[in-house]
Design a protein around this motif. Structure first.
Motif, PDB file in Angstrom:
ATOM      1  N   VAL A 178       0.845  -1.188   0.000  1.00  0.00           N
ATOM      2  CA  VAL A 178       0.000   0.000   0.000  1.00  0.00           C
ATOM      3  C   VAL A 178       0.890   1.251   0.000  1.00  0.00           C
ATOM      4  CG1 VAL A 178      -1.710   1.346   1.302  1.00  0.00           C
ATOM      5  CG2 VAL A 178      -1.904  -1.154   1.167  1.00  0.00           C
ATOM      6  N   PRO A 179       0.682   2.174  -0.907  1.00  0.00           N
ATOM      7  CA  PRO A 179       1.536   3.373  -0.969  1.00  0.00           C
ATOM      8  C   PRO A 179       1.536   4.135   0.360  1.00  0.00           C
ATOM      9  CG  PRO A 179       0.183   3.207  -2.941  1.00  0.00           C
ATOM     10  CD  PRO A 179      -0.315   2.151  -1.995  1.00  0.00           C
ATOM     11  N   LEU A 180       2.726   4.487   0.798  1.00  0.00           N
ATOM     12  CA  LEU A 180       2.958   5.299   1.991  1.00  0.00           C
ATOM     13  C   LEU A 180       2.527   4.632   3.298  1.00  0.00           C
ATOM     14  CD1 LEU A 180       1.881   8.814   0.617  1.00  0.00           C
ATOM     15  CD2 LEU A 180       4.141   7.727   0.568  1.00  0.00           C
ATOM     16  N   ILE A 181       2.223   3.317   3.289  1.00  0.00           N
ATOM     17  CA  ILE A 181       1.835   2.642   4.523  1.00  0.00           C
ATOM     18  C   ILE A 181       2.976   2.667   5.530  1.00  0.00           C
ATOM     19  CG2 ILE A 181       2.563   0.350   3.727  1.00  0.00           C
ATOM     20  CD1 ILE A 181      -0.504   1.168   5.950  1.00  0.00           C
ATOM     21  N   ASP A 182       4.214   2.694   5.031  1.00  0.00           N
ATOM     22  CA  ASP A 182       5.348   2.726   5.955  1.00  0.00           C
ATOM     23  C   ASP A 182       5.403   4.040   6.727  1.00  0.00           C
ATOM     24  OD1 ASP A 182       5.923   4.006   3.556  1.00  0.00           O
ATOM     25  OD2 ASP A 182       8.078   3.617   3.696  1.00  0.00           O
ATOM     26  N   LEU A 183       4.853   5.112   6.157  1.00  0.00           N
ATOM     27  CA  LEU A 183       4.824   6.378   6.896  1.00  0.00           C
ATOM     28  C   LEU A 183       3.923   6.270   8.123  1.00  0.00           C
ATOM     29  CD1 LEU A 183       4.684   9.038   4.027  1.00  0.00           C
ATOM     30  CD2 LEU A 183       6.666   8.215   5.323  1.00  0.00           C
ATOM     31  N   LEU A 184       2.830   5.528   7.985  1.00  0.00           N
ATOM     32  CA  LEU A 184       1.945   5.304   9.128  1.00  0.00           C
ATOM     33  C   LEU A 184       2.667   4.530  10.222  1.00  0.00           C
ATOM     34  CD1 LEU A 184      -0.867   5.338  10.475  1.00  0.00           C
ATOM     35  CD2 LEU A 184      -1.396   3.257   9.189  1.00  0.00           C
ATOM     36  N   PHE A 185       3.371   3.471   9.846  1.00  0.00           N
ATOM     37  CA  PHE A 185       4.084   2.655  10.825  1.00  0.00           C
ATOM     38  C   PHE A 185       5.293   3.397  11.400  1.00  0.00           C
ATOM     39  CE2 PHE A 185       1.396  -0.609   9.248  1.00  0.00           C
ATOM     40  CZ  PHE A 185       1.405  -1.636  10.194  1.00  0.00           C
ATOM     41  N   SER A 186       5.809   4.376  10.683  1.00  0.00           N
ATOM     42  CA  SER A 186       6.956   5.133  11.195  1.00  0.00           C
ATOM     43  C   SER A 186       6.553   6.082  12.316  1.00  0.00           C
ATOM     44  CB  SER A 186       7.618   5.929  10.065  1.00  0.00           C
ATOM     45  OG  SER A 186       6.815   7.047   9.685  1.00  0.00           O
ATOM     46  N   ARG A 187       5.236   6.384  12.420  1.00  0.00           N
ATOM     47  CA  ARG A 187       4.768   7.360  13.403  1.00  0.00           C
ATOM     48  C   ARG A 187       4.042   6.719  14.593  1.00  0.00           C
ATOM     49  NH1 ARG A 187       5.030  10.016   8.589  1.00  0.00           N
ATOM     50  NH2 ARG A 187       5.428  12.277   8.628  1.00  0.00           N
ATOM     51  N   ALA A 188       3.710   5.461  14.484  1.00  0.00           N
ATOM     52  CA  ALA A 188       2.908   4.806  15.525  1.00  0.00           C
ATOM     53  C   ALA A 188       3.705   4.604  16.809  1.00  0.00           C
ATOM     54  CB  ALA A 188       2.394   3.457  15.018  1.00  0.00           C
TER      55      ALA A 188
END
Length: 310
Positions: A178-188
Protein backbone atom coordinates in the motif's frame (compact mmCIF):
# COMPACT_ATOMS: atom_id res chain seq x y z
CA UNK A 1 21.54 -15.61 12.25
CA UNK A 2 21.46 -19.04 13.87
CA UNK A 3 18.56 -21.24 14.90
CA UNK A 4 18.04 -23.57 17.82
CA UNK A 5 15.06 -25.75 18.69
CA UNK A 6 13.32 -24.95 21.96
CA UNK A 7 10.44 -27.12 23.08
CA UNK A 8 9.83 -28.20 19.50
CA UNK A 9 9.95 -24.73 17.92
CA UNK A 10 12.93 -23.40 15.92
CA UNK A 11 14.12 -20.12 17.42
CA UNK A 12 16.21 -17.59 15.51
CA UNK A 13 18.92 -15.86 17.52
CA UNK A 14 22.12 -13.83 17.25
CA UNK A 15 24.99 -14.01 19.73
CA UNK A 16 27.90 -11.60 19.63
CA UNK A 17 31.46 -12.51 20.52
CA UNK A 18 32.43 -12.97 24.18
CA UNK A 19 34.18 -10.11 25.98
CA UNK A 20 36.06 -9.82 29.25
CA UNK A 21 32.76 -9.08 31.01
CA UNK A 22 31.53 -12.39 32.49
CA UNK A 23 27.76 -11.89 32.15
CA UNK A 24 25.80 -11.96 28.88
CA UNK A 25 23.20 -9.31 28.07
CA UNK A 26 20.05 -11.03 26.81
CA UNK A 27 17.54 -8.89 24.90
CA UNK A 28 13.84 -9.82 24.79
CA UNK A 29 11.62 -7.99 22.29
CA UNK A 30 7.99 -6.97 22.67
CA UNK A 31 4.67 -7.80 21.04
CA UNK A 32 4.67 -7.92 17.22
CA UNK A 33 8.38 -7.04 17.14
CA UNK A 34 11.50 -9.10 16.51
CA UNK A 35 15.12 -9.32 17.61
CA UNK A 36 16.31 -6.82 14.98
CA UNK A 37 14.91 -3.87 16.92
CA UNK A 38 17.73 -4.34 19.43
CA UNK A 39 20.54 -3.99 16.89
CA UNK A 40 21.03 -0.21 17.28
CA UNK A 41 21.59 -0.76 21.01
CA UNK A 42 23.59 -3.97 20.65
CA UNK A 43 25.94 -2.30 18.16
CA UNK A 44 26.77 0.22 20.88
CA UNK A 45 27.25 -2.39 23.61
CA UNK A 46 28.82 -5.43 21.97
CA UNK A 47 32.35 -4.10 22.49
CA UNK A 48 31.83 -4.31 26.25
CA UNK A 49 29.38 -7.20 26.57
CA UNK A 50 28.42 -10.39 24.84
CA UNK A 51 24.86 -9.81 23.62
CA UNK A 52 22.14 -12.33 22.80
CA UNK A 53 18.97 -11.39 20.94
CA UNK A 54 16.32 -13.82 19.74
CA UNK A 55 12.86 -13.96 18.23
CA UNK A 56 10.08 -14.98 20.58
CA UNK A 57 8.08 -18.05 19.61
CA UNK A 58 5.65 -17.08 16.84
CA UNK A 59 7.38 -13.80 15.99
CA UNK A 60 10.11 -12.77 13.60
CA UNK A 61 11.79 -15.91 12.28
CA UNK A 62 10.85 -18.15 15.22
CA UNK A 63 7.79 -19.61 13.55
CA UNK A 64 6.08 -22.78 14.83
CA UNK A 65 6.23 -25.43 12.14
CA UNK A 66 2.49 -26.05 12.23
CA UNK A 67 1.76 -22.52 11.00
CA UNK A 68 4.67 -21.92 8.66
CA UNK A 69 2.80 -23.21 5.61
CA UNK A 70 -0.27 -21.11 6.38
CA UNK A 71 1.83 -17.96 6.65
CA UNK A 72 3.77 -18.47 3.44
CA UNK A 73 0.69 -19.46 1.44
CA UNK A 74 -1.28 -16.46 2.68
CA UNK A 75 -4.08 -18.59 4.11
CA UNK A 76 -6.25 -16.60 6.51
CA UNK A 77 -6.62 -17.71 10.14
CA UNK A 78 -9.87 -17.22 12.02
CA UNK A 79 -8.90 -15.26 15.12
CA UNK A 80 -12.47 -15.46 16.37
CA UNK A 81 -11.99 -19.19 16.87
CA UNK A 82 -9.46 -18.52 19.62
CA UNK A 83 -10.85 -17.74 23.03
CA UNK A 84 -8.96 -16.72 26.17
CA UNK A 85 -10.15 -16.45 29.75
CA UNK A 86 -8.43 -15.25 32.89
CA UNK A 87 -6.12 -18.13 33.76
CA UNK A 88 -5.49 -18.77 37.43
CA UNK A 89 -2.35 -20.69 36.51
CA UNK A 90 0.17 -18.73 34.39
CA UNK A 91 1.39 -21.98 32.80
CA UNK A 92 -2.02 -23.12 31.51
CA UNK A 93 -1.47 -21.45 28.13
CA UNK A 94 1.40 -21.49 25.66
CA UNK A 95 1.21 -17.71 25.38
CA UNK A 96 1.47 -16.32 28.90
CA UNK A 97 4.61 -14.39 29.85
CA UNK A 98 5.50 -17.29 32.17
CA UNK A 99 5.35 -19.74 29.26
CA UNK A 100 7.58 -17.51 27.14
CA UNK A 101 9.95 -17.25 30.08
CA UNK A 102 10.28 -21.03 29.99
CA UNK A 103 11.43 -20.69 26.37
CA UNK A 104 13.93 -18.07 27.49
CA UNK A 105 15.42 -20.16 30.28
CA UNK A 106 15.62 -23.17 27.94
CA UNK A 107 17.49 -21.00 25.42
CA UNK A 108 20.00 -19.90 28.05
CA UNK A 109 20.55 -23.49 29.10
CA UNK A 110 21.08 -24.76 25.56
CA UNK A 111 23.53 -21.95 24.80
CA UNK A 112 25.35 -22.61 28.10
CA UNK A 113 24.75 -19.08 29.36
CA UNK A 114 24.96 -19.43 33.11
CA UNK A 115 25.00 -15.75 34.09
CA UNK A 116 23.03 -13.00 32.37
CA UNK A 117 21.38 -9.63 32.60
CA UNK A 118 17.94 -9.62 30.97
CA UNK A 119 16.83 -6.56 29.00
CA UNK A 120 13.17 -6.65 27.96
CA UNK A 121 11.04 -4.25 25.96
CA UNK A 122 7.33 -3.87 26.79
CA UNK A 123 5.94 -7.44 26.93
CA UNK A 124 9.56 -8.59 26.83
CA UNK A 125 10.11 -6.86 30.17
CA UNK A 126 7.39 -8.97 31.76
CA UNK A 127 8.90 -12.11 30.22
CA UNK A 128 12.28 -11.11 31.64
CA UNK A 129 10.79 -10.73 35.12
CA UNK A 130 9.21 -14.17 34.89
CA UNK A 131 12.46 -15.65 33.59
CA UNK A 132 14.29 -14.24 36.60
CA UNK A 133 11.75 -15.78 38.98
CA UNK A 134 12.07 -19.16 37.26
CA UNK A 135 15.89 -19.30 37.14
CA UNK A 136 17.18 -16.80 39.71
CA UNK A 137 20.57 -18.49 39.91
CA UNK A 138 21.28 -17.58 36.25
CA UNK A 139 20.11 -13.95 36.29
CA UNK A 140 22.19 -11.06 37.65
CA UNK A 141 19.56 -8.37 37.07
CA UNK A 142 16.77 -7.09 34.83
CA UNK A 143 16.32 -3.88 32.86
CA UNK A 144 12.74 -3.30 31.70
CA UNK A 145 12.31 -0.80 28.85
CA UNK A 146 8.89 0.78 28.17
CA UNK A 147 7.53 -1.87 30.51
CA UNK A 148 5.49 -1.52 33.68
CA UNK A 149 1.91 -1.81 34.85
CA UNK A 150 0.45 -3.83 37.67
CA UNK A 151 -2.84 -1.90 37.84
CA UNK A 152 -5.87 -3.57 36.30
CA UNK A 153 -8.34 -1.03 34.92
CA UNK A 154 -11.21 -3.16 33.67
CA UNK A 155 -12.73 -0.85 31.08
CA UNK A 156 -9.37 0.28 29.70
CA UNK A 157 -8.09 -3.26 29.34
CA UNK A 158 -11.28 -4.48 27.71
CA UNK A 159 -11.00 -1.69 25.14
CA UNK A 160 -7.33 -2.44 24.60
CA UNK A 161 -7.96 -6.15 24.06
CA UNK A 162 -10.82 -5.46 21.64
CA UNK A 163 -8.77 -2.94 19.68
CA UNK A 164 -5.87 -5.37 19.54
CA UNK A 165 -8.05 -8.16 18.19
CA UNK A 166 -9.43 -5.88 15.48
CA UNK A 167 -5.92 -4.72 14.63
CA UNK A 168 -4.82 -8.33 14.13
CA UNK A 169 -7.72 -9.09 11.81
CA UNK A 170 -6.39 -6.68 9.18
CA UNK A 171 -3.18 -8.36 8.02
CA UNK A 172 -3.38 -9.10 4.28
CA UNK A 173 -0.11 -9.93 2.58
CA UNK A 174 -0.58 -7.02 0.19
CA UNK A 175 -0.61 -4.50 3.06
CA UNK A 176 3.11 -3.87 2.64
CA UNK A 177 2.45 -2.74 -0.96
CA UNK A 178 0.00 0.00 0.00
CA UNK A 179 1.54 3.37 -0.97
CA UNK A 180 2.96 5.30 1.99
CA UNK A 181 1.84 2.64 4.52
CA UNK A 182 5.35 2.73 5.95
CA UNK A 183 4.82 6.38 6.90
CA UNK A 184 1.95 5.30 9.13
CA UNK A 185 4.08 2.66 10.83
CA UNK A 186 6.96 5.13 11.20
CA UNK A 187 4.77 7.36 13.40
CA UNK A 188 2.91 4.81 15.53
CA UNK A 189 3.72 4.92 19.27
CA UNK A 190 6.79 7.16 18.87
CA UNK A 191 7.51 10.84 19.46
CA UNK A 192 9.43 11.50 16.26
CA UNK A 193 9.01 9.42 13.09
CA UNK A 194 11.31 6.45 12.76
CA UNK A 195 13.54 5.90 9.76
CA UNK A 196 11.56 4.25 6.99
CA UNK A 197 13.73 1.14 7.26
CA UNK A 198 12.28 0.50 10.71
CA UNK A 199 8.78 1.35 9.54
CA UNK A 200 9.08 -1.32 6.85
CA UNK A 201 10.42 -3.79 9.40
CA UNK A 202 7.41 -3.12 11.63
CA UNK A 203 5.12 -3.92 8.71
CA UNK A 204 6.96 -7.18 8.00
CA UNK A 205 6.79 -8.28 11.63
CA UNK A 206 3.13 -7.31 11.89
CA UNK A 207 2.17 -9.32 8.81
CA UNK A 208 4.34 -12.36 9.51
CA UNK A 209 3.57 -12.90 13.20
CA UNK A 210 1.99 -16.30 13.82
CA UNK A 211 -1.78 -15.71 14.18
CA UNK A 212 -2.31 -17.72 17.34
CA UNK A 213 0.82 -16.37 19.03
CA UNK A 214 -0.06 -12.78 18.15
CA UNK A 215 -3.54 -13.06 19.64
CA UNK A 216 -2.56 -15.39 22.45
CA UNK A 217 0.16 -13.12 23.81
CA UNK A 218 -2.15 -10.11 23.59
CA UNK A 219 -4.95 -11.76 25.55
CA UNK A 220 -2.96 -13.88 27.99
CA UNK A 221 -0.71 -11.01 29.07
CA UNK A 222 -3.61 -8.66 29.83
CA UNK A 223 -5.90 -10.75 32.03
CA UNK A 224 -6.82 -9.45 35.46
CA UNK A 225 -4.88 -12.25 37.15
CA UNK A 226 -1.79 -11.59 35.04
CA UNK A 227 -1.79 -7.85 35.66
CA UNK A 228 -2.36 -8.22 39.39
CA UNK A 229 0.42 -10.81 39.61
CA UNK A 230 3.09 -8.42 38.32
CA UNK A 231 3.66 -6.41 41.54
CA UNK A 232 3.97 -9.65 43.51
CA UNK A 233 6.52 -10.88 40.99
CA UNK A 234 8.65 -7.74 41.22
CA UNK A 235 8.46 -7.68 45.01
CA UNK A 236 9.86 -11.19 45.37
CA UNK A 237 12.90 -10.72 43.12
CA UNK A 238 16.23 -10.23 44.89
CA UNK A 239 18.21 -9.15 41.84
CA UNK A 240 18.51 -5.47 40.89
CA UNK A 241 15.54 -4.48 38.73
CA UNK A 242 15.57 -1.24 36.74
CA UNK A 243 12.94 0.42 34.56
CA UNK A 244 13.66 2.75 31.63
CA UNK A 245 10.61 4.76 30.54
CA UNK A 246 9.90 7.03 27.61
CA UNK A 247 8.79 10.36 29.06
CA UNK A 248 6.16 10.64 26.30
CA UNK A 249 5.23 6.98 26.04
CA UNK A 250 1.45 6.78 25.52
CA UNK A 251 1.36 2.97 25.47
CA UNK A 252 3.10 2.46 28.82
CA UNK A 253 2.98 5.81 30.56
CA UNK A 254 5.76 6.61 33.04
CA UNK A 255 3.31 6.67 35.97
CA UNK A 256 2.56 2.98 35.37
CA UNK A 257 6.26 2.21 35.03
CA UNK A 258 6.93 3.88 38.37
CA UNK A 259 4.02 2.01 39.95
CA UNK A 260 5.47 -1.39 39.11
CA UNK A 261 9.02 -0.28 39.94
CA UNK A 262 7.86 0.85 43.40
CA UNK A 263 7.38 -2.76 44.50
CA UNK A 264 11.10 -3.47 44.26
CA UNK A 265 13.44 -2.51 47.14
CA UNK A 266 15.64 -0.41 44.82
CA UNK A 267 12.80 2.08 44.41
CA UNK A 268 13.39 3.40 47.97
CA UNK A 269 10.44 5.81 47.96
CA UNK A 270 12.05 8.11 45.40
CA UNK A 271 12.20 6.03 42.23
CA UNK A 272 15.91 5.23 42.32
CA UNK A 273 15.39 2.36 39.89
CA UNK A 274 13.40 4.37 37.31
CA UNK A 275 14.99 6.33 34.47
CA UNK A 276 12.94 8.54 32.15
CA UNK A 277 14.26 9.43 28.71
CA UNK A 278 12.99 12.83 27.48
CA UNK A 279 11.46 13.08 24.03
CA UNK A 280 10.91 9.34 23.85
CA UNK A 281 7.85 7.20 23.13
CA UNK A 282 7.25 3.45 23.28
CA UNK A 283 10.19 2.28 21.15
CA UNK A 284 13.08 3.66 23.16
CA UNK A 285 15.67 1.32 21.62
CA UNK A 286 14.94 2.76 18.18
CA UNK A 287 14.10 6.34 19.15
CA UNK A 288 16.97 6.90 21.57
CA UNK A 289 19.54 4.09 21.11
CA UNK A 290 22.43 6.14 22.49
CA UNK A 291 20.57 6.95 25.70
CA UNK A 292 19.31 3.39 26.12
CA UNK A 293 22.77 1.90 25.56
CA UNK A 294 24.38 4.39 27.96
CA UNK A 295 21.83 3.64 30.68
CA UNK A 296 22.22 -0.12 30.26
CA UNK A 297 26.00 0.15 30.43
CA UNK A 298 25.84 2.37 33.50
CA UNK A 299 23.40 0.08 35.33
CA UNK A 300 25.28 -3.12 34.58
CA UNK A 301 28.68 -1.72 35.53
CA UNK A 302 27.19 -0.18 38.68
CA UNK A 303 26.51 -3.70 39.89
CA UNK A 304 29.89 -5.04 38.85
CA UNK A 305 33.47 -4.70 39.96
CA UNK A 306 34.41 -4.05 36.34
CA UNK A 307 34.67 -0.36 35.54
CA UNK A 308 33.63 1.33 32.34
CA UNK A 309 36.50 1.45 29.89
CA UNK A 310 38.10 4.83 29.39
Amino acid sequence: MATIEILGVPHAYELTAPTSYPHTLVFVHGWLNSRGYWQPVISRLSGDFQCLSYDLRGFGQSQPNKYTDFIHQGVSFDLNSIQRSDFANPFESLYTPAAYAQDLTALLEQLSITSAWLVGHSLGGTIALWGTAQKPERIRGVICINSGGGIYLKEAFEQFRLAGQRFLQIRPRWLSQVPLIDLLFSRASVVRPLERYWARQRIVDFINADPEAALGTLLDSTTEDEINRLPQLVAQLKQPIYFIAGAQDKVMEPKYVRHLASFHPLFQYSGNNVIEIPGCGHLAMLEQPDAVADHIRSIVFKHSEIKVRE
